[in-house]
Design a protein around this motif. Sequence first.
Motif, PDB file in Angstrom:
ATOM      1  N   ASN A 151       0.800  -1.227   0.000  1.00 18.99           N
ATOM      2  CA  ASN A 151       0.000   0.000   0.000  1.00 18.99           C
ATOM      3  C   ASN A 151       0.834   1.279   0.000  1.00 18.99           C
ATOM      4  O   ASN A 151       0.286   2.388  -0.044  1.00 18.99           O
ATOM      5  CB  ASN A 151      -0.974   0.017   1.181  1.00 18.99           C
ATOM      6  N   ARG A 152       2.152   1.153   0.052  1.00 21.83           N
ATOM      7  CA  ARG A 152       2.989   2.347   0.009  1.00 21.83           C
ATOM      8  C   ARG A 152       3.128   2.876  -1.426  1.00 21.83           C
ATOM      9  O   ARG A 152       3.329   4.082  -1.639  1.00 21.83           O
ATOM     10  CB  ARG A 152       4.378   2.041   0.576  1.00 21.83           C
ATOM     11  N   PHE A 153       3.013   1.970  -2.376  1.00 21.90           N
ATOM     12  CA  PHE A 153       3.087   2.336  -3.798  1.00 21.90           C
ATOM     13  C   PHE A 153       2.356   1.263  -4.603  1.00 21.90           C
ATOM     14  O   PHE A 153       2.430   0.084  -4.297  1.00 21.90           O
ATOM     15  CB  PHE A 153       4.539   2.460  -4.267  1.00 21.90           C
ATOM     16  N   SER A 154       1.633   1.702  -5.610  1.00 21.14           N
ATOM     17  CA  SER A 154       0.869   0.757  -6.427  1.00 21.14           C
ATOM     18  C   SER A 154       1.179   0.890  -7.915  1.00 21.14           C
ATOM     19  O   SER A 154       0.554   0.239  -8.750  1.00 21.14           O
ATOM     20  CB  SER A 154      -0.634   0.965  -6.214  1.00 21.14           C
ATOM     21  N   SER A 155       2.165   1.712  -8.240  1.00 26.57           N
ATOM     22  CA  SER A 155       2.575   1.892  -9.634  1.00 26.57           C
ATOM     23  C   SER A 155       4.068   2.186  -9.662  1.00 26.57           C
ATOM     24  O   SER A 155       4.667   2.513  -8.623  1.00 26.57           O
ATOM     25  CB  SER A 155       1.810   3.037 -10.286  1.00 26.57           C
TER      26      SER A 155
END
Length: 336
Positions: A151-155
């Motif tokens: 959930n810290r980065f999704s891309s």
Amino acid sequence: MKKIRGVAVSVVGLCVLSMVLACYLDKPADAGTASSSGKSGFPNKPITMIVPFAAGGSTDVGARLLAAEAEKYLGQPIVIVNKPGAGGWLGWRDLLQAENDGYTIAHLNDLAIILGILDPQQKRKNTLDDFAPIVAHVIDYSTISAHPKENRFSSIKELIEYAKTHEVTITSTVPVSDEYLLMLDLNDAFKTKFIPVHNRGAAESLTAVMGRHVDVMFGNVGDTAVPASNGQVKALAVASEARSKFMPDVPTVKEVTGVAIVGFSSRGIGTRAGVDKAVLSILIDAFEKAANSEAFKSNMAKQGFETSCVKGADYMKMLKKEEADMKKYFSVLGWK
């Protein structure tokens, strides 16, 4: 009558025999057999292919699929000999010590060969010119993936922004690998803080990211396509010039950032330098046809590998360009 070693032979008989022998010795070798130069009859016995990595891995599987097709054009069986160890160099050592007749060939993994040559700690006197490349048949582009619930980065864009201000651990299969070099490129281009966690292979990399032991998996399309389709990881980007047909929904790094970051590992077949040109030509022709065959492409696609066909002199040019590019990392690696 004269006697030779107890056998009675007439003078006339000796003259006739001498004439026959003289005619035979002057007669050109039959087109269907090997001549004294070793050109026309190749191959007339099985060929040994050294695979310098363990049986069952992706390198071994690809080599066996290619060999099965090449046999059809060579008319002789290709015997696979696995020789793992020393990052591939146990196998390549055996290749370079074998008879230089084309009957011993080997699977070539670009990065492992080049690093083995350039690494000053290895103290090798070998160069790329010791090899005669035949055909490169796989280009396996680098990938960047995360845990599906990350959930810290999704891309890839969010990951790069996050890594500019936070240390992010990544998987790297050996101390210096295509994953490691991709990390260096990203850190250099975007001032990110990616840090490598080394392991022994793609399986360990997948386990590490699934278990949240590392933040991000740096791998290759061949190792990532299936886990991504199964939902084991979320693929964020491919470090290639165009999207991979095996991961068509995953963007390239360049698409998102505008910076052309390309990472890959190539695999091919080669033999010793100095092999007879006619023999090398026969090998190149057979393996080129094998690499371009629909059967080989189909079987490799099932394994998630992008096939290619770069042959002979062009293959050597590709390797030497990689070698030149590698030298820019010397200071980072602590090499001189």
